[in-house]
Design a protein around this motif. Structure first.
Motif, PDB file in Angstrom:
ATOM      1  N   VAL A  37     -39.685 -31.070  34.571  1.00  0.00           N
ATOM      2  CA  VAL A  37     -39.739 -31.285  36.025  1.00  0.00           C
ATOM      3  C   VAL A  37     -40.838 -32.290  36.359  1.00  0.00           C
ATOM      4  CG1 VAL A  37     -40.301 -30.211  38.246  1.00  0.00           C
ATOM      5  CG2 VAL A  37     -38.825 -29.008  36.624  1.00  0.00           C
ATOM      6  N   SER A  40     -40.269 -36.010  36.217  1.00  0.00           N
ATOM      7  CA  SER A  40     -39.339 -36.550  37.214  1.00  0.00           C
ATOM      8  C   SER A  40     -37.902 -36.641  36.727  1.00  0.00           C
ATOM      9  CB  SER A  40     -39.764 -37.946  37.683  1.00  0.00           C
ATOM     10  OG  SER A  40     -41.107 -37.977  38.000  1.00  0.00           O
ATOM     11  N   ASP A  42     -33.956 -35.828  36.615  1.00  0.00           N
ATOM     12  CA  ASP A  42     -33.043 -35.259  37.612  1.00  0.00           C
ATOM     13  C   ASP A  42     -31.945 -34.430  36.959  1.00  0.00           C
ATOM     14  OD1 ASP A  42     -31.233 -37.226  36.821  1.00  0.00           O
ATOM     15  OD2 ASP A  42     -31.894 -38.580  38.427  1.00  0.00           O
ATOM     16  N   THR A  43     -31.952 -34.428  35.618  1.00  0.00           N
ATOM     17  CA  THR A  43     -31.064 -33.510  34.908  1.00  0.00           C
ATOM     18  C   THR A  43     -31.851 -32.873  33.764  1.00  0.00           C
ATOM     19  OG1 THR A  43     -29.172 -34.907  35.388  1.00  0.00           O
ATOM     20  CG2 THR A  43     -28.903 -33.300  33.617  1.00  0.00           C
ATOM     21  N   ASP A  60     -34.500 -33.631  28.783  1.00  0.00           N
ATOM     22  CA  ASP A  60     -34.559 -34.165  30.147  1.00  0.00           C
ATOM     23  C   ASP A  60     -34.317 -35.666  30.141  1.00  0.00           C
ATOM     24  OD1 ASP A  60     -37.065 -35.837  30.145  1.00  0.00           O
ATOM     25  OD2 ASP A  60     -38.031 -33.906  29.704  1.00  0.00           O
ATOM     26  N   GLY A  62     -36.206 -37.698  32.042  1.00  0.00           N
ATOM     27  CA  GLY A  62     -37.384 -38.140  32.797  1.00  0.00           C
ATOM     28  C   GLY A  62     -38.062 -39.368  32.215  1.00  0.00           C
ATOM     29  N   HIS A 183     -36.432 -25.883  42.162  1.00  0.00           N
ATOM     30  CA  HIS A 183     -36.020 -27.292  42.172  1.00  0.00           C
ATOM     31  C   HIS A 183     -34.517 -27.471  42.309  1.00  0.00           C
ATOM     32  CE1 HIS A 183     -40.025 -28.742  41.381  1.00  0.00           C
ATOM     33  NE2 HIS A 183     -40.163 -27.693  40.604  1.00  0.00           N
ATOM     34  N   GLU A 185     -33.088 -29.691  43.761  1.00  0.00           N
ATOM     35  CA  GLU A 185     -32.741 -31.118  43.722  1.00  0.00           C
ATOM     36  C   GLU A 185     -32.473 -31.609  42.297  1.00  0.00           C
ATOM     37  OE1 GLU A 185     -35.750 -29.884  44.097  1.00  0.00           O
ATOM     38  OE2 GLU A 185     -37.099 -31.018  42.794  1.00  0.00           O
ATOM     39  N   ILE A 186     -32.749 -30.768  41.306  1.00  0.00           N
ATOM     40  CA  ILE A 186     -32.522 -31.148  39.907  1.00  0.00           C
ATOM     41  C   ILE A 186     -31.290 -30.421  39.368  1.00  0.00           C
ATOM     42  CG2 ILE A 186     -33.482 -31.072  37.563  1.00  0.00           C
ATOM     43  CD1 ILE A 186     -36.283 -31.155  38.817  1.00  0.00           C
ATOM     44  N   LYS A 187     -30.489 -31.160  38.613  1.00  0.00           N
ATOM     45  CA  LYS A 187     -29.327 -30.523  37.967  1.00  0.00           C
ATOM     46  C   LYS A 187     -29.782 -29.788  36.705  1.00  0.00           C
ATOM     47  CE  LYS A 187     -25.103 -32.021  35.528  1.00  0.00           C
ATOM     48  NZ  LYS A 187     -24.068 -31.096  36.017  1.00  0.00           N
ATOM     49  N   GLU A 202     -26.994 -30.573  41.420  1.00  0.00           N
ATOM     50  CA  GLU A 202     -27.998 -30.859  42.438  1.00  0.00           C
ATOM     51  C   GLU A 202     -27.532 -30.236  43.753  1.00  0.00           C
ATOM     52  OE1 GLU A 202     -28.192 -35.030  43.144  1.00  0.00           O
ATOM     53  OE2 GLU A 202     -29.215 -34.702  45.056  1.00  0.00           O
TER      54      GLU A 202
END
Ligand code: ADP
Ligand code: MG
Length: 593
Positions: A37, A40, A42-43, A60, A62, A183, A185-187, A202
């Motif tokens: 996380v 950053s 998003d998956t 991740d 990120g 979170h 907003e994260i898949k 998401e």
């Protein structure tokens, strides 16, 4: 003589330190997910085998690590997240201790693949028991994959200490829930022994909750929202009807980090007071955001406990916001949101069509033991009153936020020293101040009696009241209730010594209230009361409520309304009198046409 004191070898020190951060597979899951996380991503994918004992892997997409970073990452106290000690107080990331990777590497076989965006090659590093075994180059996608295998392979005592796969798996799931809820907003994807367990796209908070706990939960979520200068609060509580005996669904997030706080938990319980059957726990998913400078998350190695600078205010904010939300559901029981999309609906209710009346009353729940013996008010009469009001209650009759927060002059005013007028977007509420206050006091006293937690305030000058024999008899049989409600009384030879009185009961009224209470017998069989407790609460509320004709300061008007909308029932007073009416814009326009 040889020296007795030696420095521990690094690998032993690391193993000991590791024990603080990594207690079980779930701790590895938590640390790796939080790092992903912080990077950053998003998956994020979580892959485990045998409850994590054999493998915990997190992949991740990120920011990744370059060749230097990847080596440093596994050093103790290596972190990219703070530079100077002051940074600790402004922390927005999950990590900061720089201990997790070093700890994991000390007690497992760890294989890391990582690539930063604008580099062509990825780096691969293998560490076993804290020792680097191999560092190579490869071509992996952007981001980081860290796999921890054979947990505690070098500390058999710890490995044996682990619980069954079932128990450890439960812990892993709990950690996954917490990070995934924090979170939306994260898949997130989660595979267990090769099988997909979760695929969470998401989403927003509500959809994430439902994604994890199932669609059925959606109908039970009551939105809670409050913004103050101290903190913003967002989230949901579960309707009282969905309370559980277990403490499963209780989640607090502070600055998007799951935390435990007995103190805040208590505030939620306080908001639910009187709404839950004994032994049942409220469910909640609440997210607080506040200035990191006002909290201290550095007090526990696994960072789930927090100290707040201003606990008292947070407590009050939480309690009143939740009460308010539960109250709103009470005021508009059968609103159909699809009929009118433009109305002034508070919070995120707009897209939600309640399938069932939002507050269901558990008819089998009766807090008053002796009520069954008494005649209850006829329900059709009650319902008739209620539905009549519903029909004339427009959707926007609900103030859209905690009233105290609003510029007062534009929101409410007092009329004829008798009513509080509350202008809304397309209508106007006219509230009988005395009846509204009776309702507030009645509910408070009733809850004090049933929970036996009435607050008492000590009197500066104790009050003596002479009793006649009848009153004395009556006092003896109602002693318990008076005590529960907050009176502190001693009986001395036909004289009552009042040493303390309930909240909301000014000293000047004590004598008359007690005399009224003692002149009413609990044998009253006129059928007006559920029980003697009910009767006491009614008598107290009537004696102590604001009267018609009393003029109120703006602040008092606001507080009255705020408390009123926190009530469990808002349509009728304890004496079955209608509390408010609404005047629709349309009605006014018609009169003036
Ligand atoms: P902390 O998170 O407290 O900084 P960790 O031991 O968990 O300490 O991680 C050490 C450092 O390794 C982090 O500060 C970060 O720079 C880097 N790191 C760890 N995991 C990742 C990841 N998934 N992606 C990018 N960098 C990472
Ligand atoms: Mg970390």
């Amino acid at each position: 003589m040889t020296n007795r004191i030696k420095l521990l070898p690094d690998h032993v020190a690391n193993q000991i330190a590791a024990g603080e951060v990594i207690q079980r597979p779930a701790s590895v899951v938590k640390e790796l997910l939080e790092n992903a996380v912080d990077a950053s991503a998003d998956t994020i994918q979580l892959i485990i085998k045998d409850a994590g004992k054999t493998l915990v892997q997190v992949i991740d997409n990120g920011i990744g690590m370059n060749s230097t970073d990847i080596r440093l990452a596994f050093e103790r106290h290596a972190t990219s997240k703070i530079n100077i000690a002051e940074d600790l107080f402004a922390l927005k990331t999950k990590g900061f201790r720089g201990e997790a990777l070093a700890s994991i590497a000390a007690i497992a076989h760890v294989e890391t693949h990582t690539r930063v965006e604008n580099e062509e090659v990825s780096h691969c590093l293998k560490i076993e028991g804290g020792k680097v075994i191999e560092q190579t180059l490869s071509t992996q996608p952007k981001g980081t994959s860290i796999a921890a295998k054979s947990l505690f392979y070098n500390i058999p005592a710890r490995r044996n200490f682990l619980k069954s796969d079932g128990v450890e798996f439960r812990h892993v799931i709990d950690e996954f829930h917490r990070v995934a809820l924090a979170h939306p907003e994260i898949k997130f994807l989660f595979f267990n022994n090769g099988t997909e367990l979760f695929d969470l796209p998401e989403a927003n908070f509500r959809k994430r909750i439902v994604g994890i706990f199932g669609n059925k939960l959606d109908a039970f979520l009551v939105p809670v929202e409050e913004t103050t200068s101290l903190a913003t609060l967002k989230g949901f509580v579960l309707k009282p009807t969905h309370a559980k005996k277990t403490r499963g669904q209780q989640f607090f997030f502070v600055n998007n980090r799951f935390i435990r706080s007995p103190f805040l938990h208590h505030a939620v319980n306080a908001a639910f007071e009187g709404l839950l059957r004994p032994g049942y726990n409220p469910g909640y998913f609440l997210s607080l955001n506040l200035d990191p400078k006002t909290i201290d998350i550095n007090i526990h190695p696994t960072k789930t406990e927090v100290k707040f600078e201003d606990e008292q205010s947070l407590y009050a904010i939480l309690r009143s916001a939740i009460k308010h939300s539960l109250g709103i559901f009470q005021v508009m029981p059968t609103l159909d949101f699809e009929q009118n999309q433009t109305m002034d609906v508070p919070y995120a209710f707009k897209n939600k069509v309640p399938a069932t009346p939002p507050i269901e009353v558990d008819s089998s729940f009766n807090p008053f033991k002796d009520a069954s013996a008494k005649r209850k008010p006829t329900t059709d009469q009650w319902e008739g009153l209620y539905s009549g009001i519903q029909a004339t209650t427009p959707a926007d009759s609900i103030p859209s936020s905690s009233l105290v927060e609003l510029p007062q002059s534009t929101r409410v005013f007092q009329l004829f020293s008798k009513y509080i007028v509350c202008p809304l977007k397309t209508s106007m509420l006219l509230i009988d101040q005395s009846r509204a206050h009776q309702r507030i006091l009645y509910e408070r006293f009733l809850s004090a009696i049933t929970t036996k937690k009435g607050m008492s305030q000590q009197l500066l000058f104790p009050i003596s009241i002479q009793l006649n024999p009848q009153q004395e008899e009556q006092y003896k049989s109602s002693e318990d209730i008076l005590d529960a409600i907050g009176f502190e009384i001693k009986l001395n030879n036909k004289t009552l010594e009042v040493l303390g009185s309930p909240e909301h009961c000014p000293p000047g009224k004590i004598e008359s209230v007690i005399e009224t209470l003692l002149s009413e017998s609990d044998q009253d069989s006129d059928g007006e009361h559920f029980s003697y407790a009910d009767q006491v609460a009614k008598t107290m509320s009537k004696s102590l409520a604001i009267h018609s004709g009393e003029s109120l300061e703006l602040e008092e008007q606001q507080r009255l309304l705020d408390d009123f909308f926190g009530c469990k029932e808002t349509t009728v007073s304890p004496f079955n009198k209608q509390i408010f009416i609404t005047l629709e814009k349309g009605e006014i326009e018609q009169k003036l046409s």
